[in-house]
Design a protein around this motif. Structure first.
Motif, PDB file in Angstrom:
ATOM      1  N   PRO A 222       7.871 -11.114   1.856  1.00 36.30           N
ATOM      2  CA  PRO A 222       8.301 -12.208   0.961  1.00 36.30           C
ATOM      3  C   PRO A 222       9.164 -11.701  -0.190  1.00 36.30           C
ATOM      4  O   PRO A 222       9.023 -10.559  -0.636  1.00 36.30           O
ATOM      5  N   ASN A 223      10.051 -12.545  -0.668  1.00 38.39           N
ATOM      6  CA  ASN A 223      10.911 -12.172  -1.785  1.00 38.39           C
ATOM      7  C   ASN A 223      10.162 -12.165  -3.114  1.00 38.39           C
ATOM      8  O   ASN A 223      10.587 -11.527  -4.067  1.00 38.39           O
ATOM      9  N   ALA A 224       9.050 -12.906  -3.167  1.00 39.97           N
ATOM     10  CA  ALA A 224       8.256 -12.941  -4.393  1.00 39.97           C
ATOM     11  C   ALA A 224       7.622 -11.578  -4.632  1.00 39.97           C
ATOM     12  O   ALA A 224       7.633 -10.702  -3.766  1.00 39.97           O
ATOM     13  N   ARG A 225       7.047 -11.423  -5.796  1.00 39.91           N
ATOM     14  CA  ARG A 225       6.415 -10.164  -6.166  1.00 39.91           C
ATOM     15  C   ARG A 225       5.355  -9.769  -5.147  1.00 39.91           C
ATOM     16  O   ARG A 225       4.521 -10.582  -4.744  1.00 39.91           O
ATOM     17  N   PHE A 226       5.399  -8.515  -4.732  1.00 36.34           N
ATOM     18  CA  PHE A 226       4.492  -8.037  -3.696  1.00 36.34           C
ATOM     19  C   PHE A 226       3.137  -7.693  -4.292  1.00 36.34           C
ATOM     20  O   PHE A 226       3.044  -6.961  -5.273  1.00 36.34           O
ATOM     21  N   ARG A 227       2.075  -8.202  -3.689  1.00 36.74           N
ATOM     22  CA  ARG A 227       0.720  -7.863  -4.096  1.00 36.74           C
ATOM     23  C   ARG A 227      -0.048  -7.383  -2.867  1.00 36.74           C
ATOM     24  O   ARG A 227      -0.197  -8.121  -1.901  1.00 36.74           O
ATOM     25  N   PRO A 228      -0.520  -6.149  -2.907  1.00 36.67           N
ATOM     26  CA  PRO A 228      -1.178  -5.596  -1.714  1.00 36.67           C
ATOM     27  C   PRO A 228      -2.545  -6.201  -1.474  1.00 36.67           C
ATOM     28  O   PRO A 228      -3.239  -6.598  -2.402  1.00 36.67           O
ATOM     29  N   GLU A 229      -2.927  -6.253  -0.208  1.00 32.72           N
ATOM     30  CA  GLU A 229      -4.287  -6.633   0.132  1.00 32.72           C
ATOM     31  C   GLU A 229      -5.221  -5.518  -0.323  1.00 32.72           C
ATOM     32  O   GLU A 229      -4.862  -4.343  -0.334  1.00 32.72           O
ATOM     33  N   SER A 230      -6.437  -5.898  -0.697  1.00 32.66           N
ATOM     34  CA  SER A 230      -7.384  -4.917  -1.229  1.00 32.66           C
ATOM     35  C   SER A 230      -7.589  -3.736  -0.293  1.00 32.66           C
ATOM     36  O   SER A 230      -7.739  -2.596  -0.731  1.00 32.66           O
ATOM     37  N   ALA A 231      -7.574  -4.004   1.010  1.00 37.09           N
ATOM     38  CA  ALA A 231      -7.845  -2.956   1.981  1.00 37.09           C
ATOM     39  C   ALA A 231      -6.807  -1.840   1.966  1.00 37.09           C
ATOM     40  O   ALA A 231      -7.075  -0.727   2.426  1.00 37.09           O
ATOM     41  N   TYR A 232      -5.610  -2.122   1.406  1.00 40.75           N
ATOM     42  CA  TYR A 232      -4.533  -1.135   1.455  1.00 40.75           C
ATOM     43  C   TYR A 232      -4.262  -0.468   0.108  1.00 40.75           C
ATOM     44  O   TYR A 232      -3.405   0.400   0.016  1.00 40.75           O
ATOM     45  N   VAL A 233      -4.988  -0.851  -0.919  1.00 42.78           N
ATOM     46  CA  VAL A 233      -4.709  -0.343  -2.264  1.00 42.78           C
ATOM     47  C   VAL A 233      -4.788   1.174  -2.316  1.00 42.78           C
ATOM     48  O   VAL A 233      -3.909   1.850  -2.857  1.00 42.78           O
ATOM     49  N   GLU A 234      -5.851   1.723  -1.767  1.00 42.31           N
ATOM     50  CA  GLU A 234      -6.038   3.176  -1.820  1.00 42.31           C
ATOM     51  C   GLU A 234      -4.910   3.906  -1.101  1.00 42.31           C
ATOM     52  O   GLU A 234      -4.378   4.898  -1.604  1.00 42.31           O
ATOM     53  N   ALA A 235      -4.531   3.422   0.071  1.00 38.29           N
ATOM     54  CA  ALA A 235      -3.469   4.068   0.846  1.00 38.29           C
ATOM     55  C   ALA A 235      -2.126   3.972   0.131  1.00 38.29           C
ATOM     56  O   ALA A 235      -1.326   4.914   0.147  1.00 38.29           O
ATOM     57  N   PHE A 236      -1.848   2.832  -0.512  1.00 38.51           N
ATOM     58  CA  PHE A 236      -0.623   2.690  -1.302  1.00 38.51           C
ATOM     59  C   PHE A 236      -0.603   3.712  -2.429  1.00 38.51           C
ATOM     60  O   PHE A 236       0.393   4.389  -2.665  1.00 38.51           O
ATOM     61  N   ALA A 237      -1.726   3.808  -3.140  1.00 34.91           N
ATOM     62  CA  ALA A 237      -1.802   4.694  -4.290  1.00 34.91           C
ATOM     63  C   ALA A 237      -1.618   6.152  -3.898  1.00 34.91           C
ATOM     64  O   ALA A 237      -1.027   6.935  -4.642  1.00 34.91           O
ATOM     65  N   GLU A 238      -2.112   6.524  -2.735  1.00 35.52           N
ATOM     66  CA  GLU A 238      -2.010   7.901  -2.264  1.00 35.52           C
ATOM     67  C   GLU A 238      -0.700   8.168  -1.530  1.00 35.52           C
ATOM     68  O   GLU A 238      -0.487   9.256  -1.012  1.00 35.52           O
ATOM     69  N   GLU A 239       0.145   7.143  -1.473  1.00 34.57           N
ATOM     70  CA  GLU A 239       1.490   7.240  -0.885  1.00 34.57           C
ATOM     71  C   GLU A 239       1.459   7.740   0.562  1.00 34.57           C
ATOM     72  O   GLU A 239       2.276   8.547   0.982  1.00 34.57           O
ATOM     73  N   ARG A 240       0.520   7.209   1.327  1.00 36.70           N
ATOM     74  CA  ARG A 240       0.456   7.549   2.747  1.00 36.70           C
ATOM     75  C   ARG A 240       0.610   6.294   3.617  1.00 36.70           C
ATOM     76  O   ARG A 240       0.255   6.295   4.788  1.00 36.70           O
ATOM     77  N   TYR A 241       1.187   5.240   3.017  1.00 34.99           N
ATOM     78  CA  TYR A 241       1.288   3.966   3.710  1.00 34.99           C
ATOM     79  C   TYR A 241       2.617   3.302   3.388  1.00 34.99           C
ATOM     80  O   TYR A 241       3.162   3.437   2.289  1.00 34.99           O
ATOM     81  N   LEU A 242       3.147   2.574   4.378  1.00 35.04           N
ATOM     82  CA  LEU A 242       4.392   1.836   4.220  1.00 35.04           C
ATOM     83  C   LEU A 242       4.298   0.534   5.002  1.00 35.04           C
ATOM     84  O   LEU A 242       3.813   0.517   6.135  1.00 35.04           O
ATOM     85  N   GLU A 243       4.768  -0.550   4.393  1.00 37.65           N
ATOM     86  CA  GLU A 243       4.922  -1.825   5.104  1.00 37.65           C
ATOM     87  C   GLU A 243       6.407  -2.110   5.238  1.00 37.65           C
ATOM     88  O   GLU A 243       7.158  -1.962   4.263  1.00 37.65           O
ATOM     89  N   ILE A 244       6.832  -2.522   6.423  1.00 33.90           N
ATOM     90  CA  ILE A 244       8.226  -2.891   6.621  1.00 33.90           C
ATOM     91  C   ILE A 244       8.302  -4.255   7.301  1.00 33.90           C
ATOM     92  O   ILE A 244       7.360  -4.695   7.958  1.00 33.90           O
ATOM     93  N   GLY A 245       9.427  -4.922   7.124  1.00 35.15           N
ATOM     94  CA  GLY A 245       9.646  -6.219   7.748  1.00 35.15           C
ATOM     95  C   GLY A 245      11.127  -6.482   7.889  1.00 35.15           C
ATOM     96  O   GLY A 245      11.950  -5.878   7.196  1.00 35.15           O
ATOM     97  N   ARG A 246      11.465  -7.390   8.790  1.00 29.47           N
ATOM     98  CA  ARG A 246      12.872  -7.719   9.057  1.00 29.47           C
ATOM     99  C   ARG A 246      13.243  -9.069   8.490  1.00 29.47           C
ATOM    100  O   ARG A 246      12.454 -10.007   8.528  1.00 29.47           O
TER     101      ARG A 246
END
Length: 291
Positions: A222-246
């Motif tokens: 989405p173009n709106a501000r991105f808010r991660p799902e709780s389940a992915y917060v730790e992985a985002f913070a540790e920079e071992r996760y990426l979400e992509i979309g077309r």
């Protein structure tokens, strides 16, 4: 002041022990153990939390601490008469029983990561910028790509494996074990994580400290501000996760979109050093060359 009050609960309430706790901008979390054999344990718990609330409210008034504005209080608490300087608590509290050590440890992790979750969801954090358009030899240049997370995971030279698991696949532990082996060999795992088997692997990846993984959305970010799902917060913070979309438009998800998603994921993995795997009830299909 609230933190000090939390730490006083154990001293002021025999049989109630506070272990993990965290004070957030508008709520608190704490993990309490009730001593076995305590008379009327649930009543004792309620009294302990009641004393905590009364004490903090009195202290706030004595110290003249600023509380929510009347407008915010009306929205959050339904109290349009609230005055600045008051510390307001909602009625009651939400409690969960932790019957196993696994649940206790999961609760402790949740409490420990709550400040980070708040920072990622409500603060300005570079790890949650929506990067667009993405440019990578792995991505089809004809499409408009967006990504949130560690963009280095798309590195053309790093080994990647795409995961697809048939809904008819029953031996899920085998799939999870194979992906754990892929992690040990240095692979980044990419998938839509839609089928039950893929979701089981996703659950493992989120908890595995050495796992690097990419989730490709069936639709756009989405173009709106991105808010991660709780389940992915730790992985985002540790920079071992990426979400992509077309693209920039939502896509209605069905069988055709699912097949397109899986084909695109396989192409991303095999475009560089990587391979595509497909677990079916008949066996394992592999495309590309890997380690």
């Amino acid at each position: 002041m609230v933190l000090e009050s939390l730490e006083r609960i154990t001293a002021l309430n025999p049989g109630i022990v506070v272990y993990a706790h965290v004070v957030m901008p508008d709520h608190v979390h704490f993990n309490i153990r009730i001593t076995p054999g305590l008379n009327e344990p649930l009543k004792a718990l309620g009294k302990a939390i009641g004393r905590f609330k009364v004490f903090t409210t009195k202290q706030a008034k004595l110290l003249g601490l600023a509380g929510p504005s009347p407008a915010i209080a009306a929205i959050r608490y339904g109290d349009a008469q609230a005055e600045p300087g008051q510390l307001l608590w909602q009625q009651g509290y939400h409690d969960w029983l932790c019957p196993t050590r696994e649940k206790i440890e999961a609760t402790a992790r949740y409490i420990a990561y709550n400040p980070l979750k708040w920072e990622l969801m409500y603060g300005v954090d570079k790890r949650l910028y929506i990067n667009e358009p993405l440019s990578s030899p792995r991505l089809d240049a004809a499409d408009y790509w967006k990504g949130v997370g560690n963009l280095a995971l798309l590195d053309h030279e790093k080994p990647m494996v795409s995961l697809r698991v048939s809904r008819r696949m029953r031996d899920i532990p085998v799939v999870v074990a194979r992906m754990e082996n892929a992690i040990a060999k240095g692979y980044t795992i990419i998938s839509g994580f839609i089928s039950p088997g893929e979701r089981a692997v996703l659950d493992m990846l989120r908890k595995h400290k050495d796992a690097r993984f990419i989730r490709m959305r069936p639709s756009c970010i989405p173009n709106a501000r991105f808010r991660p799902e709780s389940a992915y917060v730790e992985a985002f913070a540790e920079e071992r996760y990426l979400e992509i979309g077309r693209g920039n438009d939502e896509t209605e998800f069905g069988r055709a979109a699912c097949l397109d998603l899986n084909n695109e994921i396989a192409q991303i993995a095999t475009a560089g050093k990587g391979l595509a795997v497909y677990f079916t009830e008949r066996g394992l299909e592999v495309i590309g060359k890997g380690r």
